[in-house]
Design a protein around this motif. Structure first.
Motif, PDB file in Angstrom:
ATOM      1  N   ASP A 173      47.273  91.857 -50.715  1.00  0.00           N
ATOM      2  CA  ASP A 173      46.640  92.253 -51.972  1.00  0.00           C
ATOM      3  C   ASP A 173      45.588  93.344 -51.790  1.00  0.00           C
ATOM      4  OD1 ASP A 173      48.173  90.345 -53.272  1.00  0.00           O
ATOM      5  OD2 ASP A 173      46.633  88.789 -53.052  1.00  0.00           O
ATOM      6  N   ASP A 174      44.978  93.418 -50.600  1.00  0.00           N
ATOM      7  CA  ASP A 174      43.881  94.375 -50.404  1.00  0.00           C
ATOM      8  C   ASP A 174      43.743  94.729 -48.921  1.00  0.00           C
ATOM      9  OD1 ASP A 174      41.668  95.962 -50.689  1.00  0.00           O
ATOM     10  OD2 ASP A 174      40.446  94.474 -51.759  1.00  0.00           O
ATOM     11  N   ARG A 216      40.319  95.980 -47.646  1.00  0.00           N
ATOM     12  CA  ARG A 216      39.279  94.972 -47.416  1.00  0.00           C
ATOM     13  C   ARG A 216      39.476  94.298 -46.057  1.00  0.00           C
ATOM     14  NH1 ARG A 216      35.516  93.092 -50.746  1.00  0.00           N
ATOM     15  NH2 ARG A 216      36.466  94.353 -52.398  1.00  0.00           N
ATOM     16  N   SER A 255      37.131 103.154 -50.486  1.00  0.00           N
ATOM     17  CA  SER A 255      38.281 103.728 -49.789  1.00  0.00           C
ATOM     18  C   SER A 255      38.439 105.206 -50.107  1.00  0.00           C
ATOM     19  CB  SER A 255      39.566 102.992 -50.186  1.00  0.00           C
ATOM     20  OG  SER A 255      39.524 101.650 -49.763  1.00  0.00           O
TER      21      SER A 255
END
Length: 362
Positions: free
Chosen positions: A144-145, A148, A332
């Motif tokens: 999902d990320d 991160r 980002s």
């Protein structure tokens, strides 16, 4: 592929086309989805930190990626797997004292330099070639990320130091450098590992308040004055009991007196782990009294990076939720904005600030 290249120290990184890497025996090629940008990266590329990079080079230390090609010796990895790529490359022909290089970043000794010549390029590229043993599957939540999860670049380092110091659940830990990027990570990781109390010294009141707000009563912030004796007394008072272990993650510009004030709070039979940069840019070296070390049976050890198994452990902590990435502030940048990313990272190097480069959209 497109990659950001350091053509010479002191010059901006240049985005250019390079040949796609090919996986040989014992190697994997990944599509790089996210790579962490260290707050001090601009100091490395300017030459200020005197890292043994050899331009032209694609820099970048570790990253989250998706496997594109695997070598014939991979038995568990599959094309398409989302993985973490550890930059800590070790020679395979000496199990006792292997040579080490940080792919796309640094190396140690002539053996490490030889490794760096073979695995020359790092994660600031669309694709990256890495040793099979440096690739670790990530849990579904990372899909999902990925940006991160690129915080693994940071969290794995203090985790390795805490393993080296044998931190046990319920113990009291002092993190020297707690308000910095790596130090604040050490606080979070230690509490996730079950530390009973963490002492967090620092001069940045806002950063200390942030740590206290996030972690509550198990975190004991201590504002530093710069006077060694005064600060040591304040650290001991905040602990409210014996300090079992000290981990030092102070940056190169920090005075050795700050490291010494923290180290000498540790109890009899306590442990001190040194992972920071004190003395690397000049200044006084760390001087700990021989009689104090000997009569109190103190263990002092250095730790550069972490063992390979630490990657599995830190991924488990994140997957379980014991170490929470949600509160971290992540910014980002695309590959074309790599120099903007370097500037942003330098200005945002506080606790839980993360800057990531996303070379490929995935």
């Amino acid at each position: 592929m497109r990659a950001a290249v350091l053509t010479q120290f002191g010059a901006p990184l240049t985005v250019r086309e390079l040949p796609d890497p090919k996986a040989g025996d014992g190697e994997v090629v990944v599509e790089v989805l996210a790579a962490g940008v260290a707050p001090y990266a601009a100091e490395v590329f300017s030459g200020k930190r005197n890292y043994p990079l050899v331009p032209p080079v694609v820099p970048g230390v570790g990253g989250v990626g998706r496997i594109l090609h695997i070598g014939p010796d991979a038995t568990r990895l599959r094309v398409g797997d989302l993985v973490w790529c550890d930059s800590t490359v070790r020679s395979r022909d000496d199990a006792l004292t292997p040579d080490i290089a940080l792919q796309g970043w640094s190396s140690r000794g002539e053996g490490g330099a030889q490794l760096a010549r073979h695995l020359h390029d790092g994660a600031f590229a669309e694709f990256m070639r890495v040793p099979t043993e440096n690739v670790f599957p990530l849990p579904p939540a990372a899909e999902d990320d990925p940006a991160r999860w690129a915080a693994l670049t940071v969290h794995a380092i203090p985790y390795g130091g805490l393993l080296a110091g044998r931190l046990a659940a319920g113990e009291t830990l002092l993190v020297s450098g707690a308000t910095g990027n790596l130090g604040s990570s050490a606080v979070a990781v230690a509490l996730a590992m079950g530390a009973g109390r963490v002492i967090a010294p620092g001069r940045n009141r806002a950063a200390l308040d942030l740590l206290a707000d996030r972690f509550g009563p198990r975190l004991r912030p201590v504002p530093l004055t710069g006077d060694e004796a005064t600060d040591r007394a304040a650290l001991l008072e905040a602990a409210g009991g014996p300090i079992d272990m000290v981990i030092d993650l102070l940056p190169p510009g920090a005075p050795s007196s700050a490291s010494r004030a923290a180290a000498m709070t540790v109890r009899e039979y306590g442990r001190v782990v040194l992972m920071g940069g004190v003395g690397m840019l000049g200044g006084d070296d760390l001087a700990l009294p021989y009689p104090w070390i000997m009569r109190n049976s103190i263990t002092v050890r250095g730790q550069w990076m972490y063992p390979r198994t630490a990657n599995v452990g830190i991924i488990r902590l994140l997957a379980s939720g014991a170490l929470d990435l949600a509160p971290e502030r992540v910014r980002s940048f695309g590959l074309d904005a790599v120099n903007d990313a370097l500037a942003y990272a330098a200005a945002h190097g506080g606790p839980f600030d993360r800057t990531t480069l996303t070379p490929s959209p995935g």
